[in-house]
Design an enzyme around this catalytic site. Structure first.
Site, PDB file in Angstrom:
ATOM      1  CE1 TYR A 188      37.078  29.539  37.108  1.00  0.00           C
ATOM      2  CE2 TYR A 188      35.845  27.537  37.576  1.00  0.00           C
ATOM      3  CZ  TYR A 188      35.873  28.875  37.223  1.00  0.00           C
ATOM      4  OH  TYR A 188      34.703  29.542  36.985  1.00  0.00           O
ATOM      5  CD  GLU A 199      14.281  11.248  26.886  1.00  0.00           C
ATOM      6  OE1 GLU A 199      13.715  10.549  26.024  1.00  0.00           O
ATOM      7  OE2 GLU A 199      14.411  12.471  26.792  1.00  0.00           O
ATOM      8  CG  ASP A 210      10.090  11.666  26.646  1.00  0.00           C
ATOM      9  OD1 ASP A 210       9.444  10.869  27.343  1.00  0.00           O
ATOM     10  OD2 ASP A 210      10.581  12.719  27.095  1.00  0.00           O
TER      11      ASP A 210
END
Lengths: 355, 355
Positions: free
Chosen positions: A89, A187, A239
């Site tokens: 920006y 995780e 996982d």
């Protein structure tokens, strides 16, 4: 600052000599990224590309480089930092040097890293959010507006752990004393909280690091530093699906996007705890069916050198493809809230020689 | 525990009397949710529904209710907690009472909240991650395994702030002394970090709360408590798009999903700072085009009582629909990294009477 000044100085000297300025940098496409099997990390090859200002686009890139270097220079002088989004920006005020998208400004920041051999953190540029947390008996000191502040990541924090700042380089972040025996990167937030609630770090001398999905650079850097400076073995607990395997790989071997700084971020000795395809069978875990996207990801991993050079991974990936199922680390709760800390992890860590 | 016991006891007594057990609870569909214009929050209406065990499905729900109550009971006795995801997996061992999806177990936890007039936090059930952080001169005490621990959310934390635990109810979380003048809830991590780096909380007596997207229950509850117990006005600073307007609405007026506990979570006096459609015009902010989904969301908001009863919101939503553009809070960086703290916020907060 001197490194940035010399880049901009190089462009100035070329202009001063009446030349159309050019800039040379390593080719950043996939064909110039190699897996360094000796060090087990991604690195750039020898191909180089030359950016010239002969085209409008090239001249614009050069202008952006100078504006960006100036902006970074200003931040360093004023002790400020900015998000990558803010820099995008900020460029609204740079007229012809304005970025068209944040992808462009992110890429330029990486280019500058490569050319200057500095890190984005040195440039005071940071991502939107880090989100990683640490819990375990280790002292750390981190820079604040009021100077360096020291925390013990077990005694001086709530049970949410210590929030890792974006800059964990030496001048901003020191790792002090610890009696921990290993690091475990986790995780999901649910499993991180489970291990803390069950007293796992205290009982086994673990430093837990919450990865919060695909880990931020600062998280990977911190794991690397704990491994190197404190000599702690690193384990990764995720996982059991193809995307989690990639989380492990980015911790252990680095990612293509950050190949130029793999030596700072990757921990090649990191070991995968699970959830593996074998775990799903051995522990009869609740599963979900693999989607077509999951299967595609597993297939891609079989030709990814981070996995394909490793017999363990080839076997596990093929086993998961055949059983067509995946599972989550919290699925261990099938056997009660204590199963993961009383049985699963001690067994696994024992087999791995960590406990 | 007594509240849960009496629910299960009620079912037992019906069985004991030879009746097919039933359970009565408020109808939880949209037609029984009313906007209480007097208190400016969502609440349930008078419609009630009866769950009977006459059908297999109904009997199964009753069985699940009993198993779940038993599981919660066990956690309370053992001083444990669990994620909603873990509870879903725990039910793998419940045979006929096993949940088919986490949506089912989440809904049952909410049903129990309604029937028992307790909160999920009392049941030791928590979401995966909270992620909210607080930075400002306020003391808090939070429960850890080693008892209550006290933190000053400015002096005892790194610049990432204090990580809010999932349970901020009184017995687990106390709010102590503060000299702050107001609370500012902030949508993005980038803006939260910007205000801390610029020294905004110190200069203006602000307590900053990072919402991290759609805020978790604990985040909304903490804001409510700061407002009520410390008498601090609450302001909300988000991106300027229809989804951010909804973030504001959930802080101020509550959400349909948690209508049964709006009185605990909603802060009806919260004021919206921006980014508004007017800001986009007045400050000439960089914008993105509204997508069709964005326009649909704005249209829906015009018939949402949280917005449609308020002239300010009707005007802003219509203005955004007409200009067909949205903007982000970090877009203020167009005018430099200090613009938001030197100009934008002081002007806005002055107009609102907060500063």
């Amino acid at each position: 600052m001197s490194s940035l000044t010399s880049i901009v100085g190089g462009i100035y000297d070329q202009l001063d000599a009446g030349d159309v300025p050019v800039m040379e940098l390593p080719l950043r496409s996939k064909k110039n990224i190699e897996f360094d099997t000796q060090h087990s990390v991604w690195t750039y090859g020898d191909l180089r590309t030359t950016r010239t200002s002969k085209t409008v686009q090239g001249a614009q890139m050069m202008l952006r480089t100078i504006y960006t270097a100036d902006f970074i220079n200003e931040m360093i002088r004023e002790g400020k930092s900015s998000t990558l989004r803010e820099m995008y920006y900020i460029s609204e005020g740079w007229e012809h040097a304005k970025f068209n998208s944040q992808d462009e400004s992110n890429l330029l920041a990486e280019d500058l890293e490569i050319v200057s051999r500095c890190m984005r953190e040195d440039f005071k540029l940071r991502p939107e959010e880090s989100g990683a947390h640490v819990y375990g008996n280790v002292d750390v000191s981190t820079m604040t507006k009021k100077g360096m502040k020291k925390f013990n990541c077990m005694d001086d924090v709530a049970e949410t752990g210590f929030a890792v700042p974006y800059n964990v380089e030496r001048e901003n972040f020191e790792i002090g004393g610890t009696d921990a025996k290993f690091v475990m990167a986790i995780e999901t937030g649910g499993m991180f909280a489970r291990l803390i609630e069950n007293g796992f770090p205290e009982r086994h001398g673990a430093i837990l690091v919450h990865l919060s999905g695909q880990p931020a650079r600062s998280t990977r850097r911190l794991i690397k530093r704990l491994n190197e400076e404190k000599g702690l073995p690193v384990t990764v607990f995720t996982d059991g699906d193809p995307w989690s395997f990639r989380i492990f790989a980015s911790v252990a071997y680095g990612a293509i996007k950050t190949a130029h700084i793999s030596e700072y971020l990757a921990t090649p000795t990191a070991q995968f705890i699970g959830i593996t395809a074998s775990d799903i069978l051995n522990y009869k875990l609740p599963t979900d069916k693999l989607s077509d996207k999951d299967i595609g990801a597993l297939t891609a991993e079989l030709s990814d050198p981070r996995f394909s050079n490793d017999e363990f991974w080839v076997n596990e990936i093929q086993a998961m493809k055949e059983m067509k199922e995946k599972s989550e680390q919290q699925a261990l709760a099938k056997y009660g809230l204590d199963f993961v800390t009383d049985s699963y992890l001690p067994e696994k860590l024992g087999d791995m020689g960590v406990l």
